[in-house]
Design an enzyme around this catalytic site. Structure first.
Site, mmCIF file in Angstrom:
data_model
loop_
_atom_site.group_PDB
_atom_site.id
_atom_site.type_symbol
_atom_site.label_atom_id
_atom_site.label_comp_id
_atom_site.label_asym_id
_atom_site.label_seq_id
_atom_site.Cartn_x
_atom_site.Cartn_y
_atom_site.Cartn_z
ATOM 1 N N ASP A 67 0.813 -1.215 0.000
ATOM 2 C CA ASP A 67 0.000 0.000 0.000
ATOM 3 C C ASP A 67 0.850 1.270 0.000
ATOM 4 O O ASP A 67 2.065 1.230 0.209
ATOM 5 C CB ASP A 67 -0.947 -0.002 1.219
ATOM 6 C CG ASP A 67 -0.267 -0.449 2.505
ATOM 7 O OD1 ASP A 67 0.978 -0.378 2.583
ATOM 8 O OD2 ASP A 67 -0.971 -0.873 3.430
ATOM 9 N N ASP A 136 -7.450 -2.731 14.349
ATOM 10 C CA ASP A 136 -8.836 -2.938 13.905
ATOM 11 C C ASP A 136 -8.938 -4.139 12.962
ATOM 12 O O ASP A 136 -9.986 -4.379 12.373
ATOM 13 C CB ASP A 136 -9.388 -1.668 13.237
ATOM 14 C CG ASP A 136 -8.640 -1.292 11.953
ATOM 15 O OD1 ASP A 136 -7.669 -1.993 11.590
ATOM 16 O OD2 ASP A 136 -9.026 -0.289 11.323
ATOM 17 N N HIS A 138 -7.118 -4.611 10.187
ATOM 18 C CA HIS A 138 -6.794 -4.393 8.773
ATOM 19 C C HIS A 138 -5.523 -5.140 8.381
ATOM 20 O O HIS A 138 -4.621 -5.336 9.200
ATOM 21 C CB HIS A 138 -6.705 -2.896 8.413
ATOM 22 C CG HIS A 138 -5.557 -2.150 8.984
ATOM 23 N ND1 HIS A 138 -5.681 -0.947 9.645
ATOM 24 C CD2 HIS A 138 -4.229 -2.415 8.990
ATOM 25 C CE1 HIS A 138 -4.493 -0.524 10.019
ATOM 26 N NE2 HIS A 138 -3.599 -1.397 9.643
ATOM 27 N N GLU A 143 -9.494 -1.946 5.311
ATOM 28 C CA GLU A 143 -10.113 -1.600 6.582
ATOM 29 C C GLU A 143 -11.401 -2.406 6.780
ATOM 30 O O GLU A 143 -11.970 -2.939 5.823
ATOM 31 C CB GLU A 143 -10.426 -0.096 6.599
ATOM 32 C CG GLU A 143 -9.193 0.804 6.536
ATOM 33 C CD GLU A 143 -8.411 0.857 7.859
ATOM 34 O OE1 GLU A 143 -8.580 -0.040 8.710
ATOM 35 O OE2 GLU A 143 -7.609 1.795 8.024
HETATM 36 P P1 PGA Z 1 2.299 -1.819 12.870
HETATM 37 O O1 PGA Z 1 1.160 -1.776 11.782
HETATM 38 O O2 PGA Z 1 3.275 -2.844 12.396
HETATM 39 O O3 PGA Z 1 2.902 -0.436 12.841
HETATM 40 O O4 PGA Z 1 1.652 -2.180 14.155
HETATM 41 C C1 PGA Z 1 0.567 -2.955 11.372
HETATM 42 C C2 PGA Z 1 -0.434 -2.645 10.318
HETATM 43 O O5 PGA Z 1 -1.074 -1.578 10.402
HETATM 44 O O6 PGA Z 1 -0.599 -3.449 9.401
#
Ligand code: PGA
Length: 242
Positions: A67, A136, A138, A143
């Site tokens: 992304d 959450d 994702h 999302e």
């Molecule tokens: P993080 O993010 O590794 O910074 O916890 C994980 C994600 O949002 O996929």
């Protein structure tokens, strides 16, 4: 699904890097699906160490990232393109021409999404997709929603994601509100998936994603359907698993 629990971050990062090392030994031109965020940084450091020790050769490897924020150029220090150069690509012998990330500053976002789908297809799909998971649920920037979004698409970031990512920015107002993300189909089409989560703050979502019902309101839960999923957890992130 195979769940591997490590006692320390070092052990987890080393195990994660070994998946890439094994793949590149057997398939030097493998397509690596890569991720950003805090979670993969230690694993990338291990990959850099292995490269410097002559154990991994990335010269024929291809990289496809999940992304990118909409509105940030590749030279913006908050862009995921910059993140990947800073944390991995500029330290290893991967050809920059083989490193693919959605372009967040195009006029036609939908065409950019279609272009990215063509890129993934032209590479023959992803051999090993590395994933973190958001609080959450994702994966990539897919999302929570009413259905699993299939192809590469633009997203409005969830409030929880904007808050979580604010730590990388001067202020929460500076966090982009939109992104382009590989869709659930692109992720699920990967031949193998390595999901990595660390820390007690991820224990609840790890349990819900891996042990709960498959539900688009927890996008990561779809991974339960993948035939070749490995989950790397530290003790804390595994804290709510039976
Ligand atoms: P993080 O993010 O590794 O910074 O916890 C994980 C994600 O949002 O996929």
């Amino acid at each position: 699904m195979e769940i591997v629990i490590s006692n320390s971050a070092d052990e987890l990062n080393l195990k994660g890097a070994e998946y890439f090392e094994r793949l590149l030994l057997t398939k030097p031109d493998a397509v690596l699906g890569l991720a950003t965020g805090s979670t993969p940084i230690g694993l990338y450091n291990e990959l850099i160490k292995k490269y410097k020790a002559g154990k991994i050769d990335f010269s024929r490897a291809k990289a496809v990232n999940l992304d990118e924020y909409i509105g940030l150029s590749q030279s913006d220090i908050q862009s995921y393109s910059y993140f990947m150069r800073q944390n991995l690509f500029s330290h290893i012998n991967i050809d920059p021409a083989n490193c693919h990330i959605p372009n967040g500053i195009v006029d036609d976002i939908d065409e950019e999404c279609r272009r990215y789908e063509r890129v993934i297809k032209s590479l023959g799909g992803i051999d090993l997709q590395l994933l973190g998971i958001g609080h959450d649920g994702h994966i990539g920037f897919n999302e929570p929603g009413d259905s699993f979004e299939k192809g590469t698409h633009p997203v409005e970031l969830a409030r929880e994601t904007i808050s979580a990512n604010a730590r990388f920015f001067e202020s929460i107002e500076k966090v982009p509100r939109r992104a382009i993300t590989m869709g659930i189909k692109g992720i699920m089409n990967a031949k193998s998936i390595l999901l990595v989560a660390t820390g007690a703050d991820k224990a609840s979502i790890v349990r819900r994603a891996l042990m709960g019902p498959i539900d688009p309101r927890i996008p990561g839960s779809v991974l339960q359907l993948h035939p070749n999923l490995t989950v790397l957890l530290d003790i804390s992130a595994a804290g709510e698993l039976q």
